[in-house]
Design a protein around this motif. Structure first.
Motif, PDB file in Angstrom:
ATOM      1  N   CYS A 277       0.854  -1.179   0.000  1.00 46.85           N
ATOM      2  CA  CYS A 277       0.000   0.000   0.000  1.00 46.85           C
ATOM      3  C   CYS A 277       0.894   1.236   0.000  1.00 46.85           C
ATOM      4  N   GLU A 278       0.301   2.403   0.084  1.00 46.23           N
ATOM      5  CA  GLU A 278       1.088   3.635   0.129  1.00 46.23           C
ATOM      6  C   GLU A 278       2.006   3.610   1.345  1.00 46.23           C
ATOM      7  N   GLY A 279       3.273   3.835   1.101  1.00 46.37           N
ATOM      8  CA  GLY A 279       4.263   3.765   2.174  1.00 46.37           C
ATOM      9  C   GLY A 279       4.883   2.396   2.314  1.00 46.37           C
ATOM     10  N   TRP A 280       4.229   1.384   1.742  1.00 44.10           N
ATOM     11  CA  TRP A 280       4.730   0.009   1.790  1.00 44.10           C
ATOM     12  C   TRP A 280       4.560  -0.606   0.404  1.00 44.10           C
ATOM     13  N   ALA A 281       5.192   0.004  -0.579  1.00 44.24           N
ATOM     14  CA  ALA A 281       4.958  -0.378  -1.973  1.00 44.24           C
ATOM     15  C   ALA A 281       5.358  -1.814  -2.266  1.00 44.24           C
ATOM     16  N   ASP A 282       6.375  -2.315  -1.586  1.00 44.04           N
ATOM     17  CA  ASP A 282       6.859  -3.678  -1.838  1.00 44.04           C
ATOM     18  C   ASP A 282       6.341  -4.692  -0.836  1.00 44.04           C
ATOM     19  N   GLY A 283       5.364  -4.279  -0.033  1.00 42.43           N
ATOM     20  CA  GLY A 283       4.840  -5.168   0.998  1.00 42.43           C
ATOM     21  C   GLY A 283       5.212  -4.664   2.374  1.00 42.43           C
ATOM     22  N   VAL A 284       4.359  -4.920   3.349  1.00 43.76           N
ATOM     23  CA  VAL A 284       4.582  -4.459   4.714  1.00 43.76           C
ATOM     24  C   VAL A 284       5.846  -5.093   5.293  1.00 43.76           C
ATOM     25  N   ALA A 285       6.640  -4.286   5.983  1.00 40.83           N
ATOM     26  CA  ALA A 285       7.873  -4.729   6.661  1.00 40.83           C
ATOM     27  C   ALA A 285       8.932  -5.220   5.690  1.00 40.83           C
ATOM     28  N   ASN A 286       8.840  -4.779   4.426  1.00 42.62           N
ATOM     29  CA  ASN A 286       9.746  -5.308   3.405  1.00 42.62           C
ATOM     30  C   ASN A 286      10.796  -4.287   2.974  1.00 42.62           C
ATOM     31  N   GLY A 287      11.241  -3.453   3.899  1.00 40.21           N
ATOM     32  CA  GLY A 287      12.289  -2.505   3.566  1.00 40.21           C
ATOM     33  C   GLY A 287      13.577  -3.175   3.152  1.00 40.21           C
ATOM     34  N   SER A 288      13.830  -4.375   3.652  1.00 40.84           N
ATOM     35  CA  SER A 288      15.045  -5.117   3.289  1.00 40.84           C
ATOM     36  C   SER A 288      14.899  -5.860   1.975  1.00 40.84           C
ATOM     37  N   GLY A 289      13.674  -5.998   1.482  1.00 36.96           N
ATOM     38  CA  GLY A 289      13.427  -6.792   0.292  1.00 36.96           C
ATOM     39  C   GLY A 289      13.502  -8.287   0.538  1.00 36.96           C
ATOM     40  N   LEU A 290      13.498  -8.704   1.804  1.00 34.25           N
ATOM     41  CA  LEU A 290      13.700 -10.113   2.136  1.00 34.25           C
ATOM     42  C   LEU A 290      12.429 -10.844   2.553  1.00 34.25           C
ATOM     43  N   VAL A 291      11.294 -10.170   2.539  1.00 37.38           N
ATOM     44  CA  VAL A 291      10.052 -10.862   2.894  1.00 37.38           C
ATOM     45  C   VAL A 291       9.793 -11.987   1.892  1.00 37.38           C
ATOM     46  N   GLY A 292       9.656 -13.183   2.383  1.00 33.72           N
ATOM     47  CA  GLY A 292       9.432 -14.367   1.548  1.00 33.72           C
ATOM     48  C   GLY A 292      10.699 -15.047   1.087  1.00 33.72           C
ATOM     49  N   ARG A 293      11.854 -14.414   1.301  1.00 36.11           N
ATOM     50  CA  ARG A 293      13.123 -14.977   0.813  1.00 36.11           C
ATOM     51  C   ARG A 293      13.844 -15.759   1.910  1.00 36.11           C
ATOM     52  N   ASN A 294      14.935 -16.410   1.518  1.00 35.32           N
ATOM     53  CA  ASN A 294      15.701 -17.283   2.421  1.00 35.32           C
ATOM     54  C   ASN A 294      14.877 -18.472   2.905  1.00 35.32           C
TER      55      ASN A 294
END
Length: 502
Positions: A277-294
């Protein structure tokens, strides 16, 4: 007043070991808790296993994950029904109640046993009291691992060994190995072996339902809503303002002071990614880009052993002699609670031939399988549970599709594990796999915790980086998969997160 009109102290999304344990802790501490569970409720007396039907609607009413999982392994896409649950207790109602504590080198960077990530943000000593409390809450029985240098867990005395178990224990010890009675969470020992790997209709098995959700409901301060699929988090800047939930075809909104994701390592990241959403364009809590990874699993190395005596299947034996060999992180060896009689031997022989492109020889396996079953008796199936390591490209997306690469180091460690098993295991044995077999019931690591916001999704207390009122209490938090079953670690983590929230 309906549950949608209440501002809860905490909304817990998911009711497995993590969500159930945390929700119970909060409810018993006097807080109002709402459990949201995607799966359907069923009768407490229901009893079934994981793979009894492949019809989505029938799976849903039995507490099984209703939809096929689509995976792409080394670029090859396939779909199948994973060994996961969806209902009160989640996957834990089907688990074999194996609750093993990891070794110090699983969490810490121990001299001589370097950790692939440099060690967890919280080490073994920080987790130790929560492992002990989880063992008490889940009524764990067993005997200490004779190879461990750590203070043992508060274990209850295990039941007496069967003739098969005694024979296997004696054979392992004669070969210089150090078996112990596996750590198992069952309340009433007598007559409860039938519920390992199946739903327990008598609440004998300690899981997310019997040791979590149900005691929470007894307090009168918790409610459970089933058939409730969380579609997204509604954000207000750095706070979660509400959760949007689809219930029976209708979309409803629920509000709380704090929110806990416990939908599993495949489910929790999907909620965050779908909440862009606005402010969380890549998904909530995903500032690292690692949500769903590893994303990690374990690698199963299954093999059959013939104990020399016939008897019921055993789940009671575990050993860690091969846990860490020649600098390689391998894993635990444990009994699976499955006997390999004639039918199973034929099945695994045919699977091995298929893996070598020799399916045309399948009819020839019947005679050697019959001879093995007649001469040697029924074999017991064991598994080497090998640690998986984190890679950012191994991930689950917002669409639920799993992308996974079998890295060369994993293949090399798997070959080393097979060699170690071959050399260490006494008597007659037979490997039951050809290619690496991922344990699809042990996903973890997709929301790893840590101090560095660029390399993690969660803080060391379980709160999401950049979000004031959102925590995670499932296997997503794990930076590595360890060499043991994850259940006790999930419960210990949930207790620590709950304590910090309060």
């Amino acid at each position: 007043m309906t549950i949608a009109d209440v501002e809860w102290d905490a909304i817990v999304i998911g009711t497995g070991i993590g969500g159930g344990t945390l929700g119970r802790w909060l409810a018993e501490a006097g807080q109002r808790v709402l459990f949201l569970e995607k799966g359907l409720a069923d009768a407490r007396s229901a009893e079934n296993g994981l793979s009894e039907t492949f019809v989505p609607e029938a799976r849903a009413v039995r507490g099984l994950w209703p939809d096929p999982l689509t995976v792409e392994v080394d670029g090859v896409r396939q779909s199948f029904y994973p060994p996961l649950g969806a209902g009160p207790g989640g996957s834990s109602v089907f688990y074999a109640a194996t609750l093993e504590r990891p070794e110090r080198h699983d969490l810490d960077d121990v001299p001589g046993r370097p950790h692939p990530t440099g060690g967890w943000a919280l080490g073994f000593d920080a987790f130790a009291p929560y492992y002990a409390e989880a063992a008490r809450r889940f009524r764990v029985y067993g005997t200490p691992d004779p190879l461990s240098a750590e203070a043992p867990l508060p274990l209850r005395d295990p039941p007496a060994l069967t003739e098969v178990e005694a024979a296997l224990m004696a054979r392992f010890r004669a070969a210089g190995l150090h078996p112990y009675h596996a750590h198992t969470g069952v309340e009433r020992v007598a007559g409860c072996g039938m519920c390992l790997g199946r739903k327990c209709p008598k609440a004998c098995k300690m899981d997310g339902r019997s040791a979590g959700v149900e005691p929470a409901l007894v307090t009168g301060r918790a409610e459970l809503l089933t058939g409730a699929e969380v579609t997204r988090l509604v954000m207000d800047g750095a706070r979660v303002a509400a959760v949007e939930v689809r219930v029976g075809g209708l979309v409803r909104v629920f509000r709380a002071k704090r929110y806990v994701l416990a939908a599993g390592a495949l489910g929790s990241p999907r909620v965050l990614l779908r909440s862009a959403c606005e402010g969380w364009a890549d998904g909530v809590a995903n500032g690292s880009g690692l949500v769903g990874r590893n994303l990690m699993f374990h690698v199963n190395e299954m093999f059959a052993l013939w104990p020399g005596v016939d008897g019921p299947a055993t789940k009671a034996i575990s050993l860690r002699d091969l846990y860490h060999r020649d600098g390689a992180r391998l894993g635990t060896v444990q009994a699976m609670g499955i006997r390999a009689s004639y039918g199973e031997i034929v099945f695994y022989l045919n699977r091995m031939l298929a893996g070598r492109g020799l399916s045309r020889l399948a009819p020839l396996t019947r005679l050697p399988a019959a001879m093995a079953a007649r001469i040697l008796g029924s074999a017991q199936i064991f598994v080497g549970l090998m640690e998986d390591l984190p890679y950012a490209e191994n991930r689950v997306g917002a669409d639920g599709v799993v992308h996974y690469t079998l890295h060369d180091e994993l293949k090399a460690r798997r070959r080393a594990f097979r060699r170690a098993i071959r050399r260490a295991m006494p008597g007659r044995r037979m490997f039951l796999g050809v290619v690496p077999e991922l344990n699809w019931g042990h996903p973890c690591g997709t929301l790893r915790f840590g101090d560095d916001t660029a390399r993690s999704v969660l803080r060391p207390d379980g709160r999401a980086h950049g979000v004031e009122n959102l925590w995670v209490a499932d296997a997503s938090f794990m930076p590595t998969s360890m060499g043991v079953n994850p259940s006790l670690t999930i419960a210990a983590w949930a207790l620590r997160v709950a304590e910090g929230m309060a």
